[in-house]
Design an enzyme around this catalytic site. Structure first.
Site, PDB file in Angstrom:
ATOM      1  N   LEU A   1       0.823  -1.201   0.000  1.00  0.00           N
ATOM      2  CA  LEU A   1       0.000   0.000   0.000  1.00  0.00           C
ATOM      3  C   LEU A   1       0.857   1.251   0.000  1.00  0.00           C
ATOM      4  O   LEU A   1       1.921   1.277   0.607  1.00  0.00           O
ATOM      5  CB  LEU A   1      -0.881   0.035   1.255  1.00  0.00           C
TER       6      LEU A   1
ATOM      7  N   SER B   1       9.376   8.849  -1.117  1.00  0.00           N
ATOM      8  CA  SER B   1       8.761   7.803  -0.302  1.00  0.00           C
ATOM      9  C   SER B   1       9.738   7.103   0.627  1.00  0.00           C
ATOM     10  O   SER B   1      10.934   7.013   0.337  1.00  0.00           O
ATOM     11  CB  SER B   1       8.166   6.715  -1.217  1.00  0.00           C
TER      12      SER B   1
ATOM     13  N   ILE C   1       4.350  -1.086   3.393  1.00  0.00           N
ATOM     14  CA  ILE C   1       3.660   0.198   3.511  1.00  0.00           C
ATOM     15  C   ILE C   1       4.600   1.303   3.012  1.00  0.00           C
ATOM     16  O   ILE C   1       5.669   1.522   3.568  1.00  0.00           O
ATOM     17  CB  ILE C   1       3.254   0.479   4.973  1.00  0.00           C
ATOM     18  N   GLU C   2       4.169   1.967   1.946  1.00  0.00           N
ATOM     19  CA  GLU C   2       4.907   3.115   1.389  1.00  0.00           C
ATOM     20  C   GLU C   2       4.232   4.375   1.892  1.00  0.00           C
ATOM     21  O   GLU C   2       3.011   4.524   1.778  1.00  0.00           O
ATOM     22  CB  GLU C   2       4.868   3.050  -0.131  1.00  0.00           C
ATOM     23  N   ILE C   3       5.013   5.287   2.461  1.00  0.00           N
ATOM     24  CA  ILE C   3       4.490   6.573   2.917  1.00  0.00           C
ATOM     25  C   ILE C   3       5.212   7.641   2.117  1.00  0.00           C
ATOM     26  O   ILE C   3       6.447   7.661   2.057  1.00  0.00           O
ATOM     27  CB  ILE C   3       4.710   6.764   4.421  1.00  0.00           C
TER      28      ILE C   3
END
Length: 131
Positions: free
Chosen positions: A75, A113, A124-126
């Site tokens: 995500l 990212s 989990i990509e932020i």
């Protein structure tokens, strides 16, 4: 035909740790609602205009994916704060960054990212948009 994503479903094998990660680390709001077949109390992580419905491995709600599996998601979330603040929060929470910061391409443009893993090892990509 399709306008936008409303919600997705995350299956966890580690309910308490999952809730702590998405609420405590990522700052999402935990919501309880009634839904499913038959209607029962359920939980979701809410943020912006979206939500992630929570399924517990072995206790999934119907209908469900053919093979719900913890750790199968990848995500990408757009942060509401600068990525440097995200990295500081991750570090303070003891969450290891597995990659980044790196430049990526998102749905609407370039992103900066970092990648972490949640308690079920989902990737989990932020990200923050790059001007």
């Amino acid at each position: 035909m399709i306008d936008h994503l409303d919600h997705l479903v995350l299956t966890t094998a580690r309910e308490a740790q999952c809730i702590a990660f998405y609420t405590g680390v990522l700052g999402m709001r935990l919501e309880t609602f009634v839904g499913g077949t038959p209607p029962v109390a359920r939980q979701a992580f809410c943020f912006g205009n979206q939500k992630i419905n929570l399924h517990i491995k072995g206790r999934e709600f119907e209908p469900k994916a053919h093979t719900p599996m913890p750790g199968a998601l990848d995500l990408c979330f757009i942060a509401s704060v600068p990525l440097d603040a995200v990295m500081a929060r991750l570090q303070a929470a003891g969450v290891a960054i597995v990659e980044g910061p790196v430049l990526r391409t998102g749905a609407t443009g370039k992103l900066r990212s970092v990648y972490v893993r949640d308690p079920d090892l989902n990737l989990i990509e932020i990200s923050e948009p790059v001007a």
